[in-house]
Design a protein around this motif. Structure first.
Motif, PDB file in Angstrom:
ATOM      1  N   THR A 180      53.713  47.215  43.461  1.00 16.95           N
ATOM      2  CA  THR A 180      53.273  48.103  44.548  1.00 16.95           C
ATOM      3  C   THR A 180      51.777  47.964  44.786  1.00 16.95           C
ATOM      4  N   VAL A 181      51.011  47.972  43.694  1.00 12.72           N
ATOM      5  CA  VAL A 181      49.556  47.788  43.812  1.00 12.72           C
ATOM      6  C   VAL A 181      49.244  46.418  44.409  1.00 12.72           C
ATOM      7  N   GLY A 182      50.024  45.398  44.015  1.00 14.93           N
ATOM      8  CA  GLY A 182      49.840  44.068  44.578  1.00 14.93           C
ATOM      9  C   GLY A 182      50.071  44.047  46.084  1.00 14.93           C
ATOM     10  N   THR A 183      51.107  44.752  46.534  1.00 12.28           N
ATOM     11  CA  THR A 183      51.386  44.833  47.973  1.00 12.28           C
ATOM     12  C   THR A 183      50.252  45.543  48.705  1.00 12.28           C
ATOM     13  N   MET A 184      49.699  46.588  48.080  1.00  8.08           N
ATOM     14  CA  MET A 184      48.538  47.268  48.673  1.00  8.08           C
ATOM     15  C   MET A 184      47.361  46.295  48.783  1.00  8.08           C
ATOM     16  N   GLY A 185      47.201  45.448  47.756  1.00  5.83           N
ATOM     17  CA  GLY A 185      46.137  44.447  47.789  1.00  5.83           C
ATOM     18  C   GLY A 185      46.336  43.448  48.910  1.00  5.83           C
ATOM     19  N   GLU A 186      47.585  43.030  49.133  1.00  6.37           N
ATOM     20  CA  GLU A 186      47.877  42.113  50.240  1.00  6.37           C
ATOM     21  C   GLU A 186      47.498  42.744  51.579  1.00  6.37           C
ATOM     22  N   LEU A 196      48.987  38.747  41.832  1.00  4.12           N
ATOM     23  CA  LEU A 196      47.580  38.356  41.976  1.00  4.12           C
ATOM     24  C   LEU A 196      47.430  37.166  42.928  1.00  4.12           C
ATOM     25  N   MET A 197      48.305  36.172  42.784  1.00  4.03           N
ATOM     26  CA  MET A 197      48.239  35.000  43.661  1.00  4.03           C
ATOM     27  C   MET A 197      48.580  35.366  45.098  1.00  4.03           C
ATOM     28  N   ASP A 198      49.502  36.315  45.283  1.00  2.70           N
ATOM     29  CA  ASP A 198      49.822  36.772  46.640  1.00  2.70           C
ATOM     30  C   ASP A 198      48.633  37.481  47.274  1.00  2.70           C
ATOM     31  N   VAL A 199      47.948  38.312  46.476  1.00  2.00           N
ATOM     32  CA  VAL A 199      46.819  39.092  47.001  1.00  2.00           C
ATOM     33  C   VAL A 199      45.675  38.176  47.429  1.00  2.00           C
ATOM     34  N   PHE A 200      45.347  37.158  46.609  1.00  2.00           N
ATOM     35  CA  PHE A 200      44.174  36.325  46.860  1.00  2.00           C
ATOM     36  C   PHE A 200      44.521  34.970  47.483  1.00  2.00           C
ATOM     37  N   ALA A 201      45.672  34.881  48.105  1.00  2.00           N
ATOM     38  CA  ALA A 201      46.075  33.626  48.750  1.00  2.00           C
ATOM     39  C   ALA A 201      45.268  33.353  50.017  1.00  2.00           C
ATOM     40  N   GLU A 202      44.832  34.407  50.697  1.00  2.00           N
ATOM     41  CA  GLU A 202      44.121  34.239  51.965  1.00  2.00           C
ATOM     42  C   GLU A 202      42.651  33.860  51.734  1.00  2.00           C
ATOM     43  N   ASP A 203      42.105  33.071  52.657  1.00  2.00           N
ATOM     44  CA  ASP A 203      40.705  32.630  52.544  1.00  2.00           C
ATOM     45  C   ASP A 203      39.731  33.803  52.594  1.00  2.00           C
ATOM     46  N   CYS A 204      40.105  34.831  53.315  1.00  2.00           N
ATOM     47  CA  CYS A 204      39.198  35.973  53.495  1.00  2.00           C
ATOM     48  C   CYS A 204      38.974  36.765  52.212  1.00  2.00           C
ATOM     49  N   THR A 205      39.709  36.440  51.139  1.00  2.00           N
ATOM     50  CA  THR A 205      39.565  37.180  49.875  1.00  2.00           C
ATOM     51  C   THR A 205      38.598  36.493  48.916  1.00  2.00           C
ATOM     52  N   ASP A 206      37.963  35.387  49.370  1.00  2.00           N
ATOM     53  CA  ASP A 206      37.113  34.616  48.451  1.00  2.00           C
ATOM     54  C   ASP A 206      35.958  35.441  47.896  1.00  2.00           C
ATOM     55  N   LYS A 207      35.374  36.281  48.750  1.00  2.00           N
ATOM     56  CA  LYS A 207      34.229  37.090  48.305  1.00  2.00           C
ATOM     57  C   LYS A 207      34.634  38.006  47.154  1.00  2.00           C
ATOM     58  N   ALA A 208      35.753  38.694  47.308  1.00  2.00           N
ATOM     59  CA  ALA A 208      36.227  39.584  46.242  1.00  2.00           C
ATOM     60  C   ALA A 208      36.615  38.781  45.009  1.00  2.00           C
ATOM     61  N   ALA A 209      37.180  37.575  45.198  1.00  2.00           N
ATOM     62  CA  ALA A 209      37.572  36.734  44.065  1.00  2.00           C
ATOM     63  C   ALA A 209      36.362  36.343  43.230  1.00  2.00           C
ATOM     64  N   VAL A 210      35.240  36.018  43.903  1.00  2.00           N
ATOM     65  CA  VAL A 210      34.012  35.664  43.188  1.00  2.00           C
ATOM     66  C   VAL A 210      33.469  36.869  42.430  1.00  2.00           C
ATOM     67  N   GLN A 211      33.506  38.041  43.054  1.00  2.00           N
ATOM     68  CA  GLN A 211      32.965  39.258  42.436  1.00  2.00           C
ATOM     69  C   GLN A 211      33.673  39.609  41.130  1.00  2.00           C
ATOM     70  N   ILE A 212      34.971  39.374  41.039  1.00  2.00           N
ATOM     71  CA  ILE A 212      35.709  39.748  39.820  1.00  2.00           C
ATOM     72  C   ILE A 212      35.895  38.567  38.865  1.00  2.00           C
ATOM     73  N   GLY A 213      35.317  37.401  39.215  1.00  2.00           N
ATOM     74  CA  GLY A 213      35.434  36.223  38.344  1.00  2.00           C
ATOM     75  C   GLY A 213      36.865  35.756  38.211  1.00  2.00           C
ATOM     76  N   LEU A 214      37.561  35.724  39.317  1.00  2.00           N
ATOM     77  CA  LEU A 214      38.993  35.427  39.311  1.00  2.00           C
ATOM     78  C   LEU A 214      39.307  34.041  38.745  1.00  2.00           C
ATOM     79  N   VAL A 215      38.626  33.017  39.254  1.00  2.00           N
ATOM     80  CA  VAL A 215      38.965  31.640  38.871  1.00  2.00           C
ATOM     81  C   VAL A 215      38.727  31.402  37.387  1.00  2.00           C
ATOM     82  N   GLN A 216      37.597  31.832  36.881  1.00  2.00           N
ATOM     83  CA  GLN A 216      37.292  31.600  35.463  1.00  2.00           C
ATOM     84  C   GLN A 216      38.287  32.337  34.556  1.00  2.00           C
TER      85      GLN A 216
END
Length: 686
Positions: free
Chosen positions: A571-577, A619-639
């Protein structure tokens, strides 16, 4: 399922000279002895009951059987009874020459099998209880037993004790073409059917033995309430619904013998025809059970007519449409009026010691009848909701493709868990679905706190309220199944769907003490959030707040059940999407919180692998879009994901043989994760 009551036989003395349970306890009190442990007390009672049931005296047998019936709810008693092989004594009494003994034995075994403990039912089947049940039907309920009142026994109405207590008896049968009367023969048949039903519910072996016996025609002869009363008909319908489920042998035979009766019961005219002589709740229960039987037959023996399908859909709709909350309020008012809220405990004790008046007994009977009536209504609604839930099934792709060496799967292959919801009886959509139907299902979840608390605290209605709790859970599971299938109009568009989601989220946050209800509520919330997201993701994102999100995270943190937690995670993931579709600063901030939460779940060392996989998938569904890159960097998603990947594969190698039905989601996460990391690294670097 409620316990069956024994017939009362009032005696001024003890003709056998053997002690009963009450006298044993009184003797201990008079001697001032310390209470003995439960096991030794049970042993004492069991030995007494053994002697009583082995006696040649009729009254002694009845005393022993009545004691046995009344003791089944005591902790540990049934286990002690089984250890002492008491069943081998009770079983033969089902075919005792005396009708009253047969009935008492049937009541005792019904109470034992009705405890809902499968291990006990397995032991009873192993102890060959079914042999005596089938012998009871074959000996006393031949094909012509309905034409005879006694089948070799003295007429049950000739018993003086029954005549004296007839006015006070709560077990009154309504028989075809006769005035109201109590019938031992019919009641024993009804109890025997209950025993068979209880055993078949709990034991596959019992169903297999049932198929081997030529007993179905005898039982189904009482499916029509005009033959031997509504209680027997309901018991038969319960039993037949159980034994025909995924059972081609029984389903085919029943279709040959009883399709006409089932068609009649489901006809609109049947309810009107029976309304003058029977309680509407019992007729409703019978019709819903008949609908369940027809569904079972249609699965095993295709070719049910569309007209009959329309009738079963109408029966389900009628049951769901009835407002059980009004019925509960009426019971609460009746109990308040007839019991008196101002009566203190001492006055109650005095009235018991001095003897109660006939008016008081009539009031008690009236309350009991009202509670039984509402119980039948609630049971009908539980079954109707279950049938509706089962009508909508999720058709998943075959999972057999999953290789035991999951790490060898193609790295770049996207694994898709495609699914579709289908209704197995299309006529249901024609009859049932409209906005009112959705509202009726949701009403089963709501409760009036003031009425609920009083009825739950009242011993007379405690069992009823446990059934209402089951109804709430089943209704939530039903919503989880049907929400993806109904149209937007049935949900009143986005505003209506959002309103349902808010109610479900509120329920999740309030009902944290009931794990079963919480699991069902989070499942419905998950389904509804996915539906709202598909309707309008931007509008959904606009109503998500930090306080709402935090409430769900708090529930997840306190919850121990994995399925419930996964429902909240998704549910939280869907909210993130949804938040990913919004470009506001608040949405970006909330998206970061969602990502941090999902990463935390993924990186917990003690977390179950399938839960980690679900969180990764979200998590992959939430950050699949390009527009989420800024938030991905802020939380250190890739590392964080790079660190997680080798640990995930190590766990997968260790646990691949024990994943069971969770293997698909784990394989999906494993296959997609490396490709997702590569994609995000390249995109963020550019």
């Amino acid at each position: 399922m409620g316990k069956a009551r024994n017939r009362r036989y009032r005696k001024e003395n003890n003709p056998t000279g053997l002690p009963n349970v009450k006298s044993i306890e009184l003797e201990d009190d008079e001697r001032g002895s310390s209470p003995v442990n439960a096991s030794s007390k049970h042993e004492h009672i069991i030995q007494t009951v053994k002697e009583q049931m082995g006696s040649l005296a009729l009254d002694s047998k009845l005393c022993g059987l009545n004691t046995l019936s009344s003791m089944t709810e005591e902790d540990g008693f049934v286990e002690s009874m089984l250890k002492n092989n008491l069943v081998k004594i009770v079983g033969p009494l089902l075919i005792d020459p005396a009708a009253v003994v047969r009935e008492a034995a049937a009541v005792a075994l019904r109470n034992i099998t009705g405890m809902g403990i499968s291990e006990i039912c397995d032991v009873l089947v192993d102890e060959d209880v079914l042999t005596y049940v089938f012998a009871l039907f074959e000996k006393f309920y031949s094909s012509h037993w309905l034409a005879s009142s006694s089948n070799g026994d003295a007429s049950p109405m000739e018993l003086d004790d029954d005549k004296k207590s007839k006015k006070k008896s709560k077990r009154v049968k309504k028989l075809s073409g006769s005035e109201l009367k109590e019938d031992l023969l019919v009641n024993t048949f009804t109890q025997g059917v209950h025993i068979l039903w209880n055993l078949c519910k709990s034991s596959d072996l019992a169903v297999k033995i049932f198929n081997q016996q030529n007993i179905l025609s005898c039982i189904s002869s009482c499916l029509d309430p005009k033959e031997c009363g509504i209680d027997a008909a309901v018991a038969v319908a319960h039993c037949l619904q159980t034994v025909t489920e995924n059972n081609e042998v029984a389903a085919h035979e029943l279709r040959q013998t009883s399709e006409g009766v089932l068609t009649k019961i489901l006809s609109p005219a049947f309810e009107e025809e029976m309304a003058s002589s029977q309680k509407s709740s019992q007729i409703l229960l019978l019709r819903v059970l008949a609908a369940g039987i027809v569904m079972n037959i249609s699965k095993s023996s295709p070719g049910i007519s569309p007209v009959l399908n329309l009738r079963l859909a109408a029966a389900i709709k009628d049951a769901v449409a009835t407002d059980h909350r009004k019925a509960l309020s009426a019971v609460d008012e009746k109990l308040t009026q007839e019991n008196g809220t101002d009566q203190n405990p001492s006055s109650v004790e005095e009235s018991v010691e001095e003897g109660v008046s006939s008016e008081s007994m009539d009031a008690d009977d009236s309350c009991a009848v009202a509670v039984e009536d509402v119980t039948s209504l609630v049971n009908a609604q539980i079954i109707a909701i279950e049938l509706l839930t089962n009508l909508y099934y999720k058709e998943d792709e075959d999972d057999d493709w999953i290789d035991s060496e999951c790490e060898d799967l193609p790295e770049n292959e996207e694994v898709c868990n495609g699914s579709a919801y289908n209704c197995s009886v299309p006529e249901v959509e024609e009859v049932f679905w409209e906005k009112e139907s959705m509202d009726n299902i949701f009403r089963k979840v709501e409760k009036d706190e003031s009425v609920w608390s009083k009825l739950e605290a009242n011993p007379e209605t405690k069992s009823l309220m446990s059934r209402v709790s089951i109804l709430r859970c089943r209704s939530l599971l039903c919503l989880q199944n049907v929400l993806p299938a109904v149209s937007d109009d049935d949900l009143s568009g986005f505003p209506g769907a959002l309103s349902v989601l808010e109610k479900l989220a509120s329920l999740v946050c309030q009902e944290t003490g009931d794990e079963t209800l919480l699991e069902a509520a989070t499942g419905a919330m998950r389904a509804m959030s996915e539906r709202v997201f598909k309707m309008d993701p931007k509008a959904f994102a606009a109503v998500i707040s930090m306080s709402q999100l935090q409430l769900l995270l708090d529930v997840e943190a306190k919850c121990k059940d994995s399925i419930t937690r996964v429902n909240i995670i998704r549910t939280v993931g869907t909210m993130g999407e949804a938040l990913a579709h919004s470009s506001t600063d608040d949405s970006c901030n909330l998206l970061g919180h969602v990502g941090s939460f999902l990463l935390l779940v993924c990186t917990k060392a003690e977390e179950e692998l399938w839960v980690v996989a679900e969180a990764l998938d979200a998590l992959m569904d939430v950050f699949a879009e390009d527009c989420t890159d800024k938030a991905a960097v802020q939380i250190g998603l890739v590392q964080s994901l790079k660190t997680l990947l080798p640990r995930l594969r190590s766990k997968l190698r260790q646990q691949r043989k024990s994943l069971g039905h969770h293997a698909a989601v784990v394989a999906t996460a494993n296959t997609n994760l490396e490709s997702f990391i590569d994609y995000k690294v390249k995109h963020i670097s550019h």
